[in-house]
Design a protein around this motif. Structure first.
Motif, PDB file in Angstrom:
ATOM      1  N   UNK A 101       0.831  -1.209   0.000  1.00 25.36           N
ATOM      2  CA  UNK A 101       0.000   0.000   0.000  1.00 25.36           C
ATOM      3  C   UNK A 101       0.867   1.262   0.000  1.00 25.36           C
ATOM      4  N   UNK A 102       1.940   1.244   0.803  1.00 28.16           N
ATOM      5  CA  UNK A 102       2.811   2.433   0.836  1.00 28.16           C
ATOM      6  C   UNK A 102       3.399   2.688  -0.555  1.00 28.16           C
ATOM      7  N   UNK A 103       3.708   1.616  -1.273  1.00 27.88           N
ATOM      8  CA  UNK A 103       4.284   1.782  -2.612  1.00 27.88           C
ATOM      9  C   UNK A 103       3.228   2.250  -3.617  1.00 27.88           C
ATOM     10  N   UNK A 104       1.996   1.771  -3.457  1.00 33.37           N
ATOM     11  CA  UNK A 104       0.924   2.244  -4.340  1.00 33.37           C
ATOM     12  C   UNK A 104       0.671   3.726  -4.089  1.00 33.37           C
ATOM     13  N   UNK A 105       0.823   4.148  -2.825  1.00 32.12           N
ATOM     14  CA  UNK A 105       0.599   5.551  -2.481  1.00 32.12           C
ATOM     15  C   UNK A 105       1.751   6.453  -2.932  1.00 32.12           C
ATOM     16  N   UNK A 106       2.862   5.859  -3.361  1.00 30.25           N
ATOM     17  CA  UNK A 106       3.939   6.654  -3.975  1.00 30.25           C
ATOM     18  C   UNK A 106       3.538   7.123  -5.377  1.00 30.25           C
ATOM     19  N   UNK A 107       2.577   6.418  -5.974  1.00 24.52           N
ATOM     20  CA  UNK A 107       2.172   6.729  -7.359  1.00 24.52           C
ATOM     21  C   UNK A 107       1.076   7.791  -7.344  1.00 24.52           C
ATOM     22  N   UNK A 108       0.946   8.557  -8.445  1.00 21.54           N
ATOM     23  CA  UNK A 108      -0.013   9.672  -8.426  1.00 21.54           C
ATOM     24  C   UNK A 108      -1.492   9.282  -8.475  1.00 21.54           C
ATOM     25  N   UNK A 109      -1.784   8.034  -8.829  1.00 17.24           N
ATOM     26  CA  UNK A 109      -3.179   7.635  -9.027  1.00 17.24           C
ATOM     27  C   UNK A 109      -3.926   7.471  -7.692  1.00 17.24           C
ATOM     28  N   UNK A 110      -5.229   7.830  -7.657  1.00 16.17           N
ATOM     29  CA  UNK A 110      -6.001   7.623  -6.414  1.00 16.17           C
ATOM     30  C   UNK A 110      -6.065   6.142  -6.008  1.00 16.17           C
ATOM     31  N   UNK A 111      -6.073   5.904  -4.708  1.00 22.32           N
ATOM     32  CA  UNK A 111      -6.093   4.537  -4.167  1.00 22.32           C
ATOM     33  C   UNK A 111      -7.246   4.427  -3.180  1.00 22.32           C
ATOM     34  N   UNK A 112      -8.000   3.330  -3.252  1.00 26.44           N
ATOM     35  CA  UNK A 112      -8.936   2.990  -2.181  1.00 26.44           C
ATOM     36  C   UNK A 112      -8.619   1.560  -1.738  1.00 26.44           C
ATOM     37  N   UNK A 113      -8.980   1.248  -0.503  1.00 26.02           N
ATOM     38  CA  UNK A 113      -8.668  -0.072   0.047  1.00 26.02           C
ATOM     39  C   UNK A 113      -9.937  -0.912   0.133  1.00 26.02           C
ATOM     40  N   UNK A 114      -9.885  -2.119  -0.452  1.00 24.33           N
ATOM     41  CA  UNK A 114     -10.915  -3.120  -0.198  1.00 24.33           C
ATOM     42  C   UNK A 114     -10.348  -4.045   0.869  1.00 24.33           C
ATOM     43  N   UNK A 115     -10.857  -3.886   2.082  1.00 17.00           N
ATOM     44  CA  UNK A 115     -10.353  -4.668   3.225  1.00 17.00           C
ATOM     45  C   UNK A 115     -11.057  -6.018   3.215  1.00 17.00           C
ATOM     46  N   UNK A 116     -10.422  -6.990   2.519  1.00 18.81           N
ATOM     47  CA  UNK A 116     -11.050  -8.297   2.293  1.00 18.81           C
ATOM     48  C   UNK A 116     -10.712  -9.275   3.423  1.00 18.81           C
ATOM     49  N   UNK A 117     -11.350 -10.441   3.373  1.00 16.09           N
ATOM     50  CA  UNK A 117     -11.123 -11.487   4.386  1.00 16.09           C
ATOM     51  C   UNK A 117     -11.507 -10.965   5.769  1.00 16.09           C
ATOM     52  N   UNK A 118     -12.495 -10.087   5.812  1.00 17.45           N
ATOM     53  CA  UNK A 118     -12.953  -9.569   7.100  1.00 17.45           C
ATOM     54  C   UNK A 118     -13.426 -10.722   7.993  1.00 17.45           C
ATOM     55  N   UNK A 119     -13.963 -11.790   7.373  1.00 14.14           N
ATOM     56  CA  UNK A 119     -14.412 -12.969   8.146  1.00 14.14           C
ATOM     57  C   UNK A 119     -13.237 -13.683   8.811  1.00 14.14           C
ATOM     58  N   UNK A 120     -12.144 -13.855   8.051  1.00 11.71           N
ATOM     59  CA  UNK A 120     -10.952 -14.520   8.590  1.00 11.71           C
ATOM     60  C   UNK A 120     -10.345 -13.688   9.723  1.00 11.71           C
ATOM     61  N   UNK A 121     -10.278 -12.385   9.490  1.00  9.49           N
ATOM     62  CA  UNK A 121      -9.696 -11.492  10.498  1.00  9.49           C
ATOM     63  C   UNK A 121     -10.497 -11.578  11.795  1.00  9.49           C
TER      64      UNK A 121
END
Ligand code: GDP
Ligand code: K
Ligand code: MG
Length: 274
Positions: A101-121
């Motif tokens: 995620x930190x590396x994706x945020x280095x890029x200029x494009x907008x980022x959103x997070x899909x927080x998956x495996x919420x059941x496992x967590x």
């Protein structure tokens, strides 16, 4: 104008393809990345009457260009292939996943997070507050369970907001979310000012990759500056001593803080993610 394009990015086995299938249904095409044996999936969905293209990127732990998958994913993003990155994150391995995620945020494009495996967590005792995680990361977070289709409507409406230009980030600007320390950011700025123009590559990103001793970007800049390379290398070393270690440490520290701020409880009797 080009169709608004969403790229699904994340570590391997976090549910990217499951989400891709949910989003695109039968509107999809499977092929290969040009000249590569890596599978490529492209599809479409319609949200709020808007056509949106979706590409399922290869799973990677990093964007350091050390594997074919990493090269494919990062070249796609650097070429402006995505108007929005949906970073699919395994909530049960949050800390490990957020490095990318930190590396994706280095890029200029907008980022959103899909927080998956919420059941496992949840089964492992993690209590992750999506709003606090969003605040800590500086980007929207939607909890999903791709294997059960949960959270899909929320993810679709987030994509629709992005397609309407409501989740924007200026190209080449310093990311709203992830920052290095002020000293490192100042060093990166100094390096960026020394660089020759590199088509398609944001100067801050090139500075980061040079500081991290990324082999591909180093070779490209070196080729471009020719005889000036030795001097540039000295100036990089002076601007940011021990850069590869310092930058990696700051990424890990930022991720650890975000996880601390977003998790109310740790699993009892279970090992933490390394
Ligand atoms: P990818 O490698 O990121 O494309 O991940 P996949 O979509 O292939 O999913 C990897 C595995 O995780 C598959 O067995 C999925 O069924 C499973 N999976 C995906 N999402 C979830 C989820 O939210 N919860 C659980 N328990 N399993 C999931
Ligand atoms: K897989
Ligand atoms: Mg997949």
């Amino acid at each position: 104008p080009r169709t608004f394009t969403v790229a699904l990015a994340g570590n391997p086995n976090v549910g990217k393809t499951s989400l891709f299938n949910l989003l695109t249904g039968l509107q999809q095409h499977v092929g290969n990345w040009p000249g590569k044996t890596i599978e490529r999936r492209d599809g479409h969905l319609t949200v709020d009457g808007l056509q949106v293209a979706v590409t399922d990127l290869p799973g990677t732990y990093s964007l350091s260009a050390h594997s074919l998958e990493e090269v494919v994913a990062r070249d796609f993003l650097l070429a402006g292939g995505a108007d929005l990155v949906v970073n699919v994150v395994d909530a049960a391995n949050l800390e490990r996943n957020l490095y990318l995620t930190t590396e994706l945020l280095d890029l200029p494009c907008p980022v959103v997070i899909a927080l998956n495996m919420a059941d496992m967590a949840a089964a492992q005792g993690w209590r992750i507050d999506p709003d606090r995680l969003a605040r800590a990361l500086g980007v929207p977070v939607v909890p999903v369970v791709a294997s059960r289709g949960e959270g899909l409507a929320e993810l679709r409406s987030l994509i629709a907001r992005a397609a309407r230009g409501e989740i924007a980030r200026k190209a080449g600007s310093n990311p709203a979310g992830f920052h290095f320390s002020p000293e490192v950011e100042a060093g990166l700025e100094r390096i960026a000012r020394l660089l020759p123009p590199m088509p398609l590559l944001p100067p801050r990103w090139v500075a980061i990759k040079l500081a991290e001793e990324d082999p591909e970007i180093t070779a490209r800049v070196r080729h471009r500056v020719g005889a000036d390379w030795d001097r540039l290398q000295d100036e990089i070393a002076a601007a940011l001593p021990d850069a590869p270690v310092v930058l990696a440490d700051e990424r890990y520290a930022w991720v650890a803080r975000a996880v601390r701020e977003a998790t109310a409880a740790r699993p009892v009797g279970l090992k933490m993610t390394p």
